[in-house]
Scaffold this motif. Structure first.
Motif, PDB file in Angstrom:
ATOM      1  N   ARG A   1       0.827  -1.204   0.000  1.00  0.00           N
ATOM      2  CA  ARG A   1       0.000   0.000   0.000  1.00  0.00           C
ATOM      3  C   ARG A   1       0.870   1.267   0.000  1.00  0.00           C
ATOM      4  O   ARG A   1       0.549   2.263  -0.647  1.00  0.00           O
ATOM      5  CB  ARG A   1      -0.927   0.004   1.210  1.00  0.00           C
TER       6      ARG A   1
ATOM      7  N   GLY B   1       0.788   3.988  -2.880  1.00  0.00           N
ATOM      8  CA  GLY B   1       0.497   5.381  -2.560  1.00  0.00           C
ATOM      9  C   GLY B   1       1.560   6.326  -3.085  1.00  0.00           C
ATOM     10  O   GLY B   1       1.242   7.410  -3.618  1.00  0.00           O
TER      11      GLY B   1
ATOM     12  N   ALA C   1       1.087   6.572  -6.823  1.00  0.00           N
ATOM     13  CA  ALA C   1      -0.065   7.417  -7.158  1.00  0.00           C
ATOM     14  C   ALA C   1       0.271   8.888  -6.959  1.00  0.00           C
ATOM     15  O   ALA C   1      -0.125   9.753  -7.765  1.00  0.00           O
ATOM     16  CB  ALA C   1      -1.273   7.014  -6.306  1.00  0.00           C
ATOM     17  N   SER C   2       1.022   9.186  -5.878  1.00  0.00           N
ATOM     18  CA  SER C   2       1.420  10.584  -5.631  1.00  0.00           C
ATOM     19  C   SER C   2       2.339  11.088  -6.734  1.00  0.00           C
ATOM     20  O   SER C   2       2.212  12.235  -7.198  1.00  0.00           O
ATOM     21  CB  SER C   2       2.125  10.686  -4.274  1.00  0.00           C
TER      22      SER C   2
ATOM     23  N   SER D   1      -4.754   8.643 -10.692  1.00  0.00           N
ATOM     24  CA  SER D   1      -4.107   8.708  -9.375  1.00  0.00           C
ATOM     25  C   SER D   1      -5.120   8.965  -8.276  1.00  0.00           C
ATOM     26  O   SER D   1      -5.033   8.393  -7.177  1.00  0.00           O
ATOM     27  CB  SER D   1      -3.025   9.784  -9.378  1.00  0.00           C
TER      28      SER D   1
ATOM     29  N   MET E   1      -5.920   6.511  -5.042  1.00  0.00           N
ATOM     30  CA  MET E   1      -5.898   7.016  -3.666  1.00  0.00           C
ATOM     31  C   MET E   1      -7.214   6.717  -2.945  1.00  0.00           C
ATOM     32  O   MET E   1      -7.229   6.338  -1.758  1.00  0.00           O
ATOM     33  CB  MET E   1      -5.621   8.516  -3.672  1.00  0.00           C
TER      34      MET E   1
END
Length: 577
Positions: free
Chosen positions: A505, A509, A512-513, A554, A558
């Motif tokens: 995860r 994350g 995605a950021s 993204s 999230m």
């Protein structure tokens, strides 16, 4: 699931389908009931009663019955483990009885011929074709030997062994899948099945029950006890056939049922004699089982009323020695210490004993356990002997163990189950007999034995021998360790536990950021292809299609991460207790 399990899965595919069908049916009924949907009564049992009207524990029992003999046997074993399944489900599983079709007399005779030889009939005058009782593994028939002895023959049901072995393989696969579910993983289902498998195998071997009968018969003869157990006829016993004496009398449940229905005044003397028999039976049952625990360190594990017989001369007969328990010295001393801690209100000592006897999980909340033990002591620690509710205390204790995921060793769980069943039987007899006072007397005698010089000498000798072995082995082990260190062969291995999902995860994350930040730069730099060449609402113009897709993707990732974290454990877990 391991790759090596695939052939096993393919081999048992049909059985898997049957199991999943049953689980889906009863699991769906549980879901319909929980959410109170208007069509929740669509699933019904064989009598047409909607499954939603049954409790969850009842549906578990019904599903086990539908799954067949192996699961019934597993359920009966788990009925003795309230520390694993909880007191409510344990009590419901005690109602499990194998509703199976009995083997025909031809099948029984075929089994007898295969085990005793084709001339087996020469040993018997007659064999009753109607079974006296039928269970998940075997069935019992009355018979008469050539010498006129009345016996019963316990015969293993045909084809039950391959069926049960197949189901144990399926259970192993189910346990491996359950290990991946967080709610089940805490109970270590693979280890649980690994413990259950040899217990089921032992149930398939009647040789062990014959040995248990011989052990207890010798024990009661040596003590001059007024208790009778069936004597096995060893030459006629095999791993699938058990021939033993028939105990002539009434099952205790039938004896009590006849007494409650007999209310005519002409039977006053009969009622008086029955009352005396009941009091004598209470004393016999309590004394014999406590002698097993405190003096012999081996006990009959199932003293319910169906296994206790009131003989014609008023003696006590005991049946079904397929499952027995053994107590080592440490466990017996721990039991005595727990009784002392309860009676003296010492909650700290009781908490330490619970942790020592049981197998607590790494995540045990010791403060909550201490609070629960304090409440337990407050309820039962101040009760007098005459008022002490032993069954309630044992059930409450197992409930505490279940809430904190503390597993008991098999022998400790068997002992707990035996004490609960024993107390229930004594209560049903209803005689003016204080069983806890007798426990206290046996405990005093056992405590005196613990303080005896002979026991101290044996203990000192054992400590001396262990110290001697340690001192002999320690120099060699130390030299080997130093040699490994000098050669650079010592390695330290660090193993993470359950960090995989968290790390995944975290990486997702971060990715995605990064995508969100890169997409924002693409939008700012108006990287083609562009959308909205003319000025739109709020001045939107020349937006990069790649940047928009990156930002939307993204944000979706999230949001999915937030939902996943919320399902597995709230973001504020540990801060709201």
């Amino acid at each position: 699931m391991k790759i090596t399990s695939i052939p096993q899965l393919y081999r048992n595919l049909k059985r898997w389908r049957e199991i999943l069908t049953v689980l889906r049916r009863y699991g769906l009924a549980d879901w319909l009931t929980e959410f109170r949907l208007p069509f929740r009564d669509m699933l019904k049992d064989g009598r047409g009663v909607p499954l939603s009207q049954y409790s969850r524990e009842q549906r578990v029992r019904m599903a086990i019955v539908d799954l067949g003999p192996t699961f019934i046997k597993v359920g009966q074993i788990l009925a003795a483990r309230p520390d694993l399944v909880g007191p409510k489900l344990s009590e419901e599983l005690k109602r499990l009885r194998a509703d199976v079709q009995a083997d025909t007399i031809e099948q029984v005779r075929k089994t007898l011929a295969s085990e005793l030889g084709d001339d087996y009939e020469t040993h018997f005058q007659s064999i009753d074709p109607q079974p006296l009782a039928t269970a998940s593994i075997g069935q019992v028939h009355r018979a008469i030997l050539n010498d006129g002895s009345h016996v019963v023959i316990k015969v293993q049901r045909s084809n039950i062994e391959p069926t049960m072995r197949q189901d144990v393989e399926v259970l192993s696969g189910v346990a491996q899948l359950a290990e991946r579910v967080e709610g089940f993983a805490a109970w270590r289902p693979t280890d649980m099945v690994r413990q259950l498998a040899p217990m089921i195998s032992r149930e398939l071997d009647f040789t062990r029950e014959r040995q248990n009968l011989e052990l207890f018969a010798e024990m009661f003869d040596r003590r001059g006890s007024n208790v009778v157990v069936p004597r096995p006829h060893k030459p006629l016993c095999t791993r699938r056939v058990l021939v033993m004496d028939e105990l002539v009398g009434q099952p205790l449940a039938q004896f009590l049922a006849e007494e409650s229905s007999d209310e005519s005044p002409s039977n006053e003397m009969t009622a008086k004699s029955r009352s005396e028999i009941k009091h004598r039976l209470c004393e016999s049952i309590a004394n014999v089982y406590l002698t097993m625990i405190f003096d012999e360190a081996v006990f009959h594990a199932d003293p319910h009323m169906g296994n206790l017989i009131v003989m014609e001369n008023g003696q006590l007969g005991i049946l079904d020695f397929g499952m027995i328990g053994r107590i080592d010295e440490n466990l017996r001393e721990s039991i005595e210490d727990m009784l002392v801690a309860i009676s003296s209100g010492d909650q700290n000592r009781l908490t330490r004993l619970i942790r020592r006897i049981g197998d607590p999980p790494p995540t045990l909340d010791e403060s909550r356990l201490a609070i629960d033990v304090a409440e337990f002591i407050g309820t039962y620690g101040k009760q007098s002997f005459g008022e002490f509710d032993l069954t309630g205390a044992l059930n409450e204790l197992t409930d505490v163990l279940h809430r904190h995921l503390i597993k008991l060793p098999n022998q400790s769980a068997l002992l707990l189950k035996m004490l609960i069943s024993l107390e229930g039987t004594l209560r049903e007899l209803g005689a003016s007999f204080d069983s806890l006072d007798v426990v206290h007397q046996y405990m005093r005698g056992s405590m005196l034995k613990r303080l005896s010089p002979g026991r101290r000498l044996r203990q000192a000798r054992r400590v001396y021998l262990e110290a001697e072995n340690f001192l002999e082995a320690a120099p060699d082990e130390l030299i080997a360790l130093l040699k490994m260190a000098r050669q650079g062969d010592i390695r330290v291995t660090l193993e993470h536990q359950k960090l995989g999902p968290t790390v995944n995860r975290m990486v997702l994350g971060l990715m995605a950021s990064a995508v969100f930040l890169g997409s924002s730069l693409i939008l700012a730099m108006k990287v083609p292809p562009l959308l909205f060449h003319e000025r739109m609402f709020m001045g939107i113009q020349d937006l990069s299609a790649i940047g928009i897709l990156g930002i939307l993707g993204s944000i979706s990732v999230m949001m999915w991460l937030l939902l996943a974290i919320n399902r597995s454990g709230h973001l504020t877990r540990g801060n709201d207790d």
